[in-house]
Design a protein around this motif. Sequence first.
Motif, PDB file in Angstrom:
ATOM      1  N   THR A 184       0.462  -0.650  -9.100  1.00 39.34           N
ATOM      2  CA  THR A 184      -0.674   0.138  -8.610  1.00 39.34           C
ATOM      3  C   THR A 184      -1.249   1.032  -9.699  1.00 39.34           C
ATOM      4  O   THR A 184      -2.465   1.071  -9.914  1.00 39.34           O
ATOM      5  CB  THR A 184      -0.240   0.992  -7.400  1.00 39.34           C
TER       6      THR A 184
ATOM      7  N   ARG B  21       0.851  -1.188   0.000  1.00 37.85           N
ATOM      8  CA  ARG B  21       0.000   0.000   0.000  1.00 37.85           C
ATOM      9  C   ARG B  21       0.885   1.234   0.000  1.00 37.85           C
ATOM     10  O   ARG B  21       1.995   1.238   0.574  1.00 37.85           O
ATOM     11  CB  ARG B  21      -0.927   0.026   1.214  1.00 37.85           C
TER      12      ARG B  21
ATOM     13  N   LYS C 157      -2.980  -0.993 -12.440  1.00 39.81           N
ATOM     14  CA  LYS C 157      -4.247  -1.543 -11.944  1.00 39.81           C
ATOM     15  C   LYS C 157      -5.336  -0.469 -11.930  1.00 39.81           C
ATOM     16  O   LYS C 157      -6.507  -0.744 -12.237  1.00 39.81           O
ATOM     17  CB  LYS C 157      -4.047  -2.108 -10.543  1.00 39.81           C
TER      18      LYS C 157
END
Length: 755
Positions: free
Chosen positions: A459, A356, A462
């Motif tokens: 990220t 994250r 996506k």
Amino acid sequence: MSFPDRETVLQFIADNPSATTKQEIARGLKVKGRERQTLRQVLKDLENDGTLERTGKRAWAKTDTPPPTGVIVFEEIDSDGELIGRSVGRDGAFGPPIRYAGYSGRTKGPAPGVGDKGLARINEANGEYHAKLLKLFEQRDEETSLTGRFEKTPRGGRVVPASRKDKRTFLIDGTDAKGAEDGDLVTAMPKPGRPNGPAFGVVTEIIGRMDDPRAASLLAIHGHDIPVEFPNDVLNEAQTIKPLDSPREDLTHIPLITIDPHDARDHDDAVYAEKVKDGWKVIVAIADVAAYVRPGTALDREAQKRGNSTYFPDRVVPMLPFELSADACSLVDNQDRPCMAVEMKFDKSGTKRSHRFIRGTMRSHAKLSYEEAQAAIDGKTGGEGEKWLEPVLKPLWGAYEALGEARALRAPLALDLPEKRVEISEDGKVTGIIEKERFDAHKLIEEFMIQANVAAAETLEKLGSPLLYRVHDQPSDSKLAALSDFLQTLDIKWPLGERPQTHRFNRLLNDHAEGEHAGTISEIVLRSQAQAVYSPENNGHFGLNLTKYAHFTSPIRRYSDLIVHRALISSLGMGEDGLTKEMAASLEDIASHLVATERRSMAAEREATDRYLALYLADKVGAEFEGRITGVTPAGLFIRLGSTGADGFSPISKLSDDYWVHDEGAMALIARGSGKRFEMGQVVKVELAEVTPLQGGLLLKVLSPPRPRKPGEKPPSSRGGRSGPPGRSRGKMSKARKKTRQKASRKKGAKGGKS
């Protein structure tokens, strides 16, 4: 399926490279009536998907195959000193590199240079393309300045170029010298004069003295137009700007530390790791440059213009002003700093399970050098790293060891070439040349940065965000064929039928790591690789063996990373200072610009290092050294001195009284009749015959005898050699190259630098 289909058209073009127009293709395929409409659509589709490049109003060529006659633009001078160009299509340059081979037939004209365009006949031989000029119709801007040394003459002076690639010399009238004295380093502009007379110039700037120890960097900076001074509006912004107020996660309690070279001038990344129940948690925190350098500001325009920082042995030309690069955006220890961080979780085998991104505030708890971190982990007491051994360093090493398992399975290209560092004293003099040590601490930081870069690409992809990938294509067929040809001369097989894979290269390197050809094979494998570039389109990173990769970890010194940060901010809703629509729409142009600035910096850094090495060796003329042949050209041998890593040249005319023939496939100069040879990788003793610090050049005299003829080898033909322009091997095409060409002709529309 309707006729003609794309496979038929591509096969015809591959088999008939001289048929470039729609009419010629239609005639060759016997296309009639409505089939012409189908052909028109097929050609349009092939052009749209990049398989064909339009070279004229109704003419095409495969993007990986230049037309037999077409426009060429000369783009660079390679390490052999040869002029290299590419074909020009409607959308710019395309296709493989093409070597300039003079004018065609009896045609004569001015010598082309970098930036020139002309009409040329292009042919392929042994997997390499050559261009014979028919007409040079667009030359580079003749207003280009010249950087060099001013030499006083009775009527004024002259400027001798500092670059070996620049063949101009300007004569300077006394009134145009602008106060330049003998030995000054100057820039000069051409002065209009007689078209067929000598070239006159006007001194525009005095930049230093040739006897100044720091002249090497000054010449490189000016020779490559690297901007040094920041405009006033940029400096004013840097001194007053505050980070944009955005929601941030507090990371100050986490003992993140920086690990950098001992002489690092900025700190843009910090790391932390801890053992968790099923593996490891790793945090990589990066300076939040986007909070300070916002789109549309003077700071942003200047950073984009520079593209990256440029590093010389004695100085740095930064992308951002000092107030940001070394202060506000630098992760200085024991001070709070805004950051962009990624928290990654790995299992015990080093496989990433989740990650994250965080926009936060951090505090670097310690500033360690690679040497200090390594000393602590090796059990040496009393150093700066000892305090952080248990809470930070041991977990970092534990996570790194786990990631090593996954890295071994991934098998990135294992080229670990030695790197030299020029030691400069405070007064700018070269005090020594040392080989940089490689610790596990270096590899640990590199691996964590790679993982952070992968996470950023994953990220953004996506979330469907525009971004700049760091792309490294697999080696081209022609380079693999050249590699195979050379390895055959060492009795090493390299099958060309298999897809290029990093583990194949690694096996080759490992199998011969202890042999006499280890250094040569590493060099040849390196040369077979493509150059890494920036691109909004993802083609993967061959060298790292990764499908998705983007630069995220160095926004202080690379504008590409700042774009990735902004894309993350926009995509994850982390603030108002993210990627703008205008910038997202311009990523292709920005990528091309950043590739150009990166290569400009690399060339300038290499030139400065060459000059420093020449300065270091200037008082050693006549001394003998051991070196290794690193390049074989029709003009002579490039030789790298083992003690310093300096590169020198030995002209073919100085080797001996033999008549030398250049065998391109074997990368050797072979004596006609005797078959004696100087070849790639051969260790030779040389004498330093001449040093030219201005150009960073070393002239070497080879003292070692050539190697004897290989058993069973036929004597080379008399073509090429010492008495004229040394020729290339004119032998039959090797089986390896034949295979490659046959394979290329069977392809059905398939599309074909530093991580």
